[in-house]
Design a protein around this motif. Structure first.
Motif, short mmCIF file in Angstrom:
data_model
loop_
_atom_site.label_atom_id
_atom_site.label_comp_id
_atom_site.label_asym_id
_atom_site.label_seq_id
_atom_site.Cartn_x
_atom_site.Cartn_y
_atom_site.Cartn_z
N ASP A 458 -43.10 29.15 -13.25
CA ASP A 458 -42.42 30.43 -13.06
C ASP A 458 -41.22 30.52 -14.01
N LEU A 459 -41.23 31.53 -14.85
CA LEU A 459 -40.16 31.73 -15.83
C LEU A 459 -39.45 33.04 -15.52
N GLU A 460 -38.13 33.05 -15.66
CA GLU A 460 -37.34 34.26 -15.40
C GLU A 460 -36.92 34.88 -16.72
N ARG A 461 -37.02 36.20 -16.80
CA ARG A 461 -36.70 36.92 -18.03
C ARG A 461 -35.43 37.74 -17.85
N TYR A 462 -34.61 37.73 -18.89
CA TYR A 462 -33.35 38.48 -18.89
C TYR A 462 -33.31 39.33 -20.16
N PHE A 463 -33.02 40.61 -19.98
CA PHE A 463 -33.00 41.52 -21.13
C PHE A 463 -31.56 41.95 -21.41
N PRO A 464 -31.24 42.12 -22.68
CA PRO A 464 -29.83 42.34 -23.04
C PRO A 464 -29.32 43.74 -22.75
N LYS A 465 -28.08 43.77 -22.30
CA LYS A 465 -27.28 44.99 -22.24
C LYS A 465 -26.10 44.72 -23.16
N ASN A 466 -25.95 45.47 -24.20
CA ASN A 466 -25.00 45.12 -25.26
C ASN A 466 -23.97 46.25 -25.47
N PRO A 467 -23.05 46.42 -24.50
CA PRO A 467 -22.08 47.50 -24.62
C PRO A 467 -21.03 47.21 -25.70
N LEU A 468 -20.22 48.22 -25.99
CA LEU A 468 -19.19 48.11 -27.00
C LEU A 468 -18.24 46.95 -26.72
N GLU A 469 -17.95 46.71 -25.43
CA GLU A 469 -17.04 45.63 -25.04
C GLU A 469 -17.52 44.28 -25.59
N ILE A 470 -18.82 44.05 -25.54
CA ILE A 470 -19.38 42.79 -26.00
C ILE A 470 -19.29 42.69 -27.52
N LYS A 471 -19.60 43.78 -28.20
CA LYS A 471 -19.52 43.77 -29.66
C LYS A 471 -18.10 43.49 -30.13
N GLU A 472 -17.12 44.06 -29.44
CA GLU A 472 -15.73 43.81 -29.80
C GLU A 472 -15.34 42.37 -29.50
N ALA A 473 -15.87 41.82 -28.41
CA ALA A 473 -15.57 40.43 -28.06
C ALA A 473 -16.13 39.48 -29.11
N ILE A 474 -17.34 39.73 -29.58
CA ILE A 474 -17.94 38.87 -30.61
C ILE A 474 -17.10 38.92 -31.88
N LYS A 475 -16.66 40.11 -32.24
CA LYS A 475 -15.83 40.26 -33.44
C LYS A 475 -14.52 39.49 -33.28
N GLY A 476 -13.89 39.62 -32.12
CA GLY A 476 -12.64 38.91 -31.87
C GLY A 476 -12.82 37.40 -31.84
N TYR A 477 -13.94 36.96 -31.24
CA TYR A 477 -14.22 35.52 -31.18
C TYR A 477 -14.42 34.94 -32.58
N LYS A 478 -15.18 35.63 -33.41
CA LYS A 478 -15.42 35.15 -34.77
C LYS A 478 -14.11 35.03 -35.54
N ASN A 479 -13.25 36.03 -35.41
CA ASN A 479 -11.96 35.99 -36.09
C ASN A 479 -11.11 34.83 -35.59
N PHE A 480 -11.18 34.60 -34.29
CA PHE A 480 -10.39 33.52 -33.71
C PHE A 480 -10.86 32.16 -34.20
N ILE A 481 -12.17 31.96 -34.19
CA ILE A 481 -12.71 30.68 -34.63
C ILE A 481 -12.43 30.46 -36.12
N ASP A 482 -12.55 31.52 -36.90
CA ASP A 482 -12.31 31.41 -38.35
C ASP A 482 -10.85 31.09 -38.65
N LYS A 483 -9.95 31.74 -37.94
CA LYS A 483 -8.53 31.62 -38.25
C LYS A 483 -7.77 30.68 -37.33
N LYS A 484 -8.45 30.20 -36.28
CA LYS A 484 -7.83 29.33 -35.28
C LYS A 484 -6.63 29.99 -34.62
N GLN A 485 -6.66 31.32 -34.53
CA GLN A 485 -5.60 32.03 -33.84
C GLN A 485 -6.10 33.41 -33.44
#
Length: 487
Positions: A458-485
């Motif tokens: 039995d396998l469970e499937r999850y489908f993405p919900k990708n609101p603007l909040e998540i896209k902004e979080a990914i952008k912020g996370y990438k900047n943080f990891i790149d710049k360490k701040q």
């Protein structure tokens, strides 16, 4: 015929039983479970190896009590750690844990002998300070001089039980001592370490018979007739075998103490882009390569739970996390400070304080911080994976114990913007058993095995919900990891 998978991780081990007639249904039975942990002795973290041996023997006694008088057995464990065996089979010490601090600053020291770029080009293995190559670089030279054999943990167990010494390839590749092109030990790397190739037993493929147990060595145990098989002895290699992927457009996360995210490919990739992204080329079964990234994984939440004396279950922590606000902190989950801190809660809080972020205080806030940043890390590495391999990935399989975490599964689908299929939880044990069955019954190919898994688990499937909040979080996370701040 009866088969036993001995699956040992960094915190626990177990013996899982399956019968060949049950293969189509993958009906597994846990026979015996035991704890595993490293212990501090005089400032060094050692595995309690004698306890592992005793618990395996106890498990095999229980196998016989269940009426199983004859069985095949395969062992898988974590990678990189080893023991040195001297003359007359004397153990020079218990194996040191990869989480020990002895390799904390080794990467810089190693570069005086060989550049890290050259090491990666030769081996294709992700640069991590606890890799065997770096453990050996700081190993006691006098002890190394007295060693007759170097054995990784599953090979060491096989040696104790059968008297046969081998170096199984899927686990051996984690040492960062094998040449990616020649598929042999790299003489240049061994020269840097001052180690002779003769210390390593012969390389062997998963699926070869190792031998019968040495009954006379264990007279106090009522054991069944046991024949050991070299399976894919690195637990991730077994987990990938047990992942029900189909075609080429899928990736996996083997989710446990570590999160191993990758794809299965026919040839290694040791390009500059792969080096810069720190991906690894570990060997799989039937000539495959596990091209993946090691991510810190559930260790973070496990340690948070431990620091609270396990007052809350993992399910309770996930529920509390789901009730907290998202993306309140960015952390680099792969920062070496999280490898083995004295107190994970304090380390996470100190990290946030040092970077000027909101400090997580409650159990729910701490759990949310961990899960958010694990999923954000998954998204970044999935993007890197697609770029480096040139594959357009449409499905992410999450297998192992972490696949039970419904909150993180959905969060991963949302943040990675990909369909997630969770399960099987027992992918490692299933992969271990499949290699045994291929070796003894001519079971077939990986494709056939994976089709059976898809049809029977039995396998469970999850489908993405990708609101603007998540896209902004990914952008912020990438900047943080790149710049360490924070930006």
């Amino acid at each position: 015929m009866d088969y036993i998978a001995i699956d040992i991780g960094a915190s626990s081990g177990r013996l899982i039983h399956a019968n060949f007639q049950n293969l189509g249904g993958f009906k597994l039975e846990e026979i015996h479970r035991f704890k595993n942990e490293f212990q501090d002795k005089d400032g060094t973290d050692y595995w309690n190896f004698n306890n592992l041996v005793s618990e395996i023997l106890n498990g095999l006694v229980e196998v016989k009590r269940k009426g199983i008088n004859e069985c095949y057995v395969g062992i898988d464990t974590w990678g990189v750690d080893y023991a040195l065996v001297g003359e007359n089979n004397s153990f020079l010490s218990d194996p040191v844990s990869y989480r020990d601090s002895r390799t904390k600053s080794v990467l810089q020291d190693f570069t005086s002998k060989m550049s890290l770029e050259n090491l990666y080009k030769k081996t294709g293995i992700q640069l991590q300070p606890f890799n065997t190559v770096f453990q050996l670089f700081v190993e006691d030279k006098e002890k190394l001089g007295r060693a007759d054999k170097l054995l990784l943990i599953p090979d060491l167990l096989g040696y104790i039980f059968t008297g046969k010494a081998v170096t199984e390839k899927t686990n051996a590749s984690t040492m960062q001592l094998l040449n990616l092109k020649s598929r042999k030990l790299d003489s240049d790397v061994l020269d840097v370490l001052g180690i002779d190739e003769e210390i390593f037993p012969p390389l062997t493929e998963p699926g070869q018979i190792l031998g019968e147990i040495q009954y006379d060595k264990f007279p106090n145990y009522d054991l069944p007739k046991v024949t050991f098989i070299n399976v894919a002895s690195h637990d991730t290699a077994s987990a990938v075998v047990g992942t029900p992927g189909e075609g080429e457009e899928w990736a996996y996360i083997s989710s446990g103490t570590w999160s191993l995210m990758g794809v299965e490919i026919p040839e290694g990739i040791a390009t500059k882009e792969a080096f810069d992204s720190n991906f690894t080329n570990e060997w799989g079964v039937q000539g495959t390569i596990r091209f993946l990234k090691n991510i810190m994984g559930m260790w973070l939440i496990q340690e948070v739970a431990r620091m609270q004396d396990y007052k809350y279950s993992y399910a309770e922590l996930a529920k509390m996390a789901s009730q907290e606000a998202a993306f309140q902190q960015f952390i680099n989950v792969n920062d070496s400070r999280f490898l083995n801190p004295k107190n994970m809660i304090e380390e996470l809080q100190t990290y946030c304080r040092e970077t000027g972020q909101k400090i997580p205080e409650t159990p729910g806030e701490l759990a949310r911080c961990i899960y958010d940043n694990l999923a954000l890390c998954y998204a970044v590495e999935l993007e890197n994976l697609e770029k480096i391999t040139g594959r357009n990935l449409s499905k992410l399989h999450i297998v192992g114990g972490g696949s039970n975490n419904k909150f993180l599964n959905q969060l991963t689908a949302d943040i990675c913007n990909i369909e997630v299929e969770a399960g099987p939880v027992e992918a490692t044990a299933i992969g271990n058993l499949i290699v045994q069955m291929i070796a003894t019954q001519g079971y077939g190919t990986l494709e056939q095995a994976r089709e059976d898994i898809r049809n029977s688990v039995d396998l469970e499937r999850y489908f993405p919900k990708n609101p603007l909040e998540i896209k902004e979080a990914i952008k912020g996370y990438k900047n943080f990891i790149d710049k360490k701040q924070l930006v």
